[in-house]
Design an enzyme around this catalytic site. Structure first.
Site, PDB file in Angstrom:
ATOM      1  N   ASP A   5       0.838  -1.195   0.000  1.00 38.32           N
ATOM      2  CA  ASP A   5       0.000   0.000   0.000  1.00 38.32           C
ATOM      3  C   ASP A   5       0.881   1.256   0.000  1.00 38.32           C
ATOM      4  O   ASP A   5       2.056   1.197   0.400  1.00 38.32           O
ATOM      5  CB  ASP A   5      -0.882   0.039   1.260  1.00 38.32           C
ATOM      6  CG  ASP A   5      -1.837  -1.142   1.325  1.00 38.32           C
ATOM      7  OD1 ASP A   5      -2.152  -1.704   0.257  1.00 38.32           O
ATOM      8  OD2 ASP A   5      -2.244  -1.490   2.445  1.00 38.32           O
TER       9      ASP A   5
HETATM   10  N1  URA Z   1      -1.081  -5.951   3.928  1.00 42.73           N
HETATM   11  C1  URA Z   1      -1.616  -4.706   3.918  1.00 42.73           C
HETATM   12  O1  URA Z   1      -2.667  -4.476   4.496  1.00 42.73           O
HETATM   13  N2  URA Z   1      -0.958  -3.738   3.263  1.00 42.73           N
HETATM   14  C2  URA Z   1       0.219  -3.937   2.625  1.00 42.73           C
HETATM   15  O2  URA Z   1       0.785  -2.990   2.061  1.00 42.73           O
HETATM   16  C3  URA Z   1       0.755  -5.225   2.654  1.00 42.73           C
HETATM   17  C4  URA Z   1       0.100  -6.225   3.304  1.00 42.73           C
END
Ligand code: URA
Length: 231
Positions: free
Chosen positions: A101
């Site tokens: 993310d």
């Molecule tokens: N899980 C998440 O919620 N976000 C990420 O960036 C990676 C794994």
């Protein structure tokens, strides 16, 4: 690999230009003209363009330390793409192995080897991804067991695969998962009534993040091989 990809990996042609020479009947594979760009070829095949044998460049494998506020995407969006930090030839040929993310930091792998990235991301490979997670609320005693049994994420029928949780402090944990579902870590903690405050991926299989924030390096051949025995 597909013929058009092979042409890109063995010449300076773009994907569009590669398709043009294929459609024009200029590519010969083992003595026969091939005009379908999706034809599967092997690096051992004798493939020529204008009478010259084409040899694919070796695949590339990189690790990068993703800063917060960057996108795991080839294009910019609300935040700039991670690719701006990649001062490397033909960066567009690379893809990200398991996106993070925008607000997540840490280990990102990049490659142009689709088989390798498939192996790392596919849950059946059992390739561990280790996240350091800071939580809003202290960890409850049953969370590790719930995560180990599998959690039902909101809107999904299938339980998550067994995950390992190790407590560092009451609000900091190391979580190891083999899947990469959408926002998986945040949704796992949401499913038990907690909230992720910050998230950092520090390891994928044997590969531990060891470059400063925003920087990258090539993986060694040993590291590539050791990552779940591929390629
Ligand atoms: N899980 C998440 O919620 N976000 C990420 O960036 C990676 C794994």
């Amino acid at each position: 690999m597909r013929l058009d990809k092979f042409i890109c990996k063995s010449t300076e042609l773009s994907r569009t230009e590669a398709r043009r020479v294929i459609h024009a009947g200029e590519i010969i594979v083992n003595g026969e003209i091939v005009t379908n760009e999706a034809t599967q070829v092997h690096e051992n095949n004798l493939i020529t363009l204008a009478g010259r044998r084409l040899v694919a460049r070796p695949s590339r494998y990189l690790m990068m330390h993703k800063p917060a506020g960057t996108l795991c995407s080839n294009v910019d969006g609300v935040y700039p793409s991670l690719f701006h930090r990649l001062d490397i030839d033909r960066a567009d040929d690379l893809h990200i192995v398991g996106r993070l993310d925008a607000d997540t930091t840490g280990l990102v792998l990049l490659t142009d080897d689709g088989r390798w990235s498939y192996h790392i991301t596919h849950p059946d490979s059992g390739c561990n991804k280790v996240y350091r997670v800071t939580l809003r609320d202290s960890l409850t005693p049953d969370t590790a067991q719930l995560f180990n049994q599998g959690i039902r994420l909101q809107g999904e029928a299938k339980l998550t695969l067994p995950a390992q949780l190790e407590s560092v402090t009451p609000t900091e944990v190391l979580l190891t998962i083999v899947e990469g579902r959408f926002h998986q870590v945040k949704r796992m903690f949401a499913a038990v009534g907690n909230k992720v405050v910050s998230l950092h991926r520090e390891q994928i299989d044997q590969l531990r993040l060891d470059v400063p924030v925003g920087e990258w390096r090539h993986l060694t051949a040993e590291e590539v091989m050791s990552t779940s025995g591929q390629p």
